[in-house]
Design an enzyme around this catalytic site. Structure first.
Site, PDB file in Angstrom:
ATOM      1  N   ARG A  52       0.798  -1.242   0.000  1.00  0.00           N
ATOM      2  CA  ARG A  52       0.000   0.000   0.000  1.00  0.00           C
ATOM      3  C   ARG A  52       0.819   1.274   0.000  1.00  0.00           C
ATOM      4  NH1 ARG A  52      -2.236  -3.527   2.770  1.00  0.00           N
ATOM      5  NH2 ARG A  52      -0.185  -4.449   3.025  1.00  0.00           N
ATOM      6  N   THR A  53       1.984   1.283   0.629  1.00  0.00           N
ATOM      7  CA  THR A  53       2.744   2.539   0.668  1.00  0.00           C
ATOM      8  C   THR A  53       3.191   2.918  -0.742  1.00  0.00           C
ATOM      9  OG1 THR A  53       3.526   1.938   2.864  1.00  0.00           O
ATOM     10  CG2 THR A  53       4.679   3.731   1.752  1.00  0.00           C
ATOM     11  N   LYS A  82      25.153  -4.611  -6.516  1.00  0.00           N
ATOM     12  CA  LYS A  82      26.588  -4.660  -6.860  1.00  0.00           C
ATOM     13  C   LYS A  82      27.422  -3.976  -5.797  1.00  0.00           C
ATOM     14  CE  LYS A  82      24.900  -3.669 -11.468  1.00  0.00           C
ATOM     15  NZ  LYS A  82      24.816  -2.544 -12.429  1.00  0.00           N
ATOM     16  N   ARG A 103      11.896   3.752   0.785  1.00  0.00           N
ATOM     17  CA  ARG A 103      11.705   2.710   1.813  1.00  0.00           C
ATOM     18  C   ARG A 103      13.022   1.971   1.922  1.00  0.00           C
ATOM     19  NH1 ARG A 103       6.732  -1.206   3.057  1.00  0.00           N
ATOM     20  NH2 ARG A 103       6.127   0.774   3.988  1.00  0.00           N
ATOM     21  N   HIS A 131       7.866   5.252  10.230  1.00  0.00           N
ATOM     22  CA  HIS A 131       7.036   5.277   9.021  1.00  0.00           C
ATOM     23  C   HIS A 131       6.171   6.535   9.141  1.00  0.00           C
ATOM     24  CE1 HIS A 131       4.814   4.111   5.586  1.00  0.00           C
ATOM     25  NE2 HIS A 131       4.634   2.819   5.842  1.00  0.00           N
TER      26      HIS A 131
HETATM   27  N1   CP Z   1       1.268   0.056   5.922  1.00  0.00           N
HETATM   28  C1   CP Z   1       2.291  -0.280   5.120  1.00  0.00           C
HETATM   29  O1   CP Z   1       3.390   0.257   5.223  1.00  0.00           O
HETATM   30  O2   CP Z   1       2.041  -1.261   4.219  1.00  0.00           O
HETATM   31  P1   CP Z   1       3.044  -1.758   3.077  1.00  0.00           P
HETATM   32  O3   CP Z   1       4.228  -2.379   3.769  1.00  0.00           O
HETATM   33  O4   CP Z   1       2.272  -2.738   2.261  1.00  0.00           O
HETATM   34  O5   CP Z   1       3.469  -0.560   2.287  1.00  0.00           O
END
Ligand code: CP
Length: 283
Positions: A52-53, A82, A103, A131
């Site tokens: 989702r993110t 690498k 991420r 997050h």
């Molecule tokens: N909530 C969330 O971070 O979900 P994902 O890891 O699927 O992005």
């Protein structure tokens, strides 16, 4: 004005209320914001899996008229495989785009990248760190359902040691909504308890908090917000015995209909997802 967002406590009150107001405005009139990022390009640089993110950032960018370039498994599919450093990867990316959504697979990745890049970096989750954009969404959701975010009992449940969403949410609530009570329910295993640096922060803001291992009657009846999280299995790769112990203890915290039935009708139940067995489908 913030240039990068790597941890949620960077935001001051004005910035936070501005973001909430902007989100409300976009939700009310999405068409009005179409094309605001036309001509811009955003890199989605993901070193850890996401559903989702990544989809949310890409969908948002496209809705605003921006284009995206992306790597969904940068450890394998970018030159990180690498041996390229995060600094080099993000510096190169920043020459091609107007912002980087990162991420990373270790805490502190976004803050580190921010030291090198020439464009804004947004932390989309950094290992067991934070997050922050999830916390913004979580606060937005809470404010939609809870009249006054004051004097409320907010129960954070599950893997509070590795779960970056609960870290950011705890920091956010402590900084901007300190007059609520936090209940921290997790297995009695050091690795999955809320980290000391967050407890210290709660204390520094005067937040009332307590820990627990099980749902007791008092917590069930007084909860206003229940925030469930999964055991982060990917953080236990080399520790199968510890993982099994944590999963066994955490399973006692899973919601069941009888438990939810004893909560106040106004209680809201949240989960950042992905969900395992914490909230069964019937709930
Ligand atoms: N909530 C969330 O971070 O979900 P994902 O890891 O699927 O992005």
């Amino acid at each position: 004005m913030l240039r990068h967002l790597y941890e949620i406590q960077q935001l001051d009150g004005r910035q936070l209320s501005g973001l909430m107001a902007l989100a409300r405005a976009i939700e009310a009139r999405p068409g009005y914001f179409q094309g605001r990022l036309a001509g811009r390009r955003i890199a989605m640089l993901f070193y850890e899996p996401s559903t989702r993110t990544r989809f949310s950032f890409e969908a948002a960018a496209q809705a605003l008229g921006a284009t995206c370039i992306s790597t969904e498994n940068a450890r394998q599919f970018s030159s990180a495989s690498k041996g390229e450093t995060l600094a080099d990867t993000t510096l190169v990316a920043s020459g091609l785009v107007d912002a980087i959504v990162l991420r990373y697979d270790h805490a502190g990745g976004a803050e580190e990248a921010a030291r090198y890049v020439t464009v804004p970096v947004i932390n989309a989750g950094d290992g067991t760190g934070q997050h922050p954009t999830q916390a913004l969404l979580d606060l937005y959701t809470i404010l939609k359902h809870v009249d006054q975010l004051e004097g409320k009992e907010i129960v954070l449940v599950g893997d509070l040691g590795n779960g970056r969403t609960v870290h950011s949410l705890a920091y956010l609530l402590a900084k901007h909504y300190p007059n609520n009570r936090l209940v921290l329910l997790s297995p009695n295993v050091r690795e999955v308890k809320m980290p000391p640096h967050i407890l210290d922060y709660l204390d520094s803001k005067g937040v009332a908090w307590r820990v627990g291992r099980v749902w007791n009657r008092e917590v069930v009846r007084s909860a206003d917000v229940v925030y469930m999280t999964r055991v982060q299995q990917e953080r236990f790769k080399d520790k199968p015995t510890l993982h099994a112990k944590v999963v066994e203890q955490a399973s006692r915290l899973n919601l069941i209909p009888g438990l939810v039935g004893r909560m106040k009708p106004s209680t809201i139940i949240m989960h950042p997802l992905p969900r395992l067995a914490e909230i069964p489908p019937e709930i």
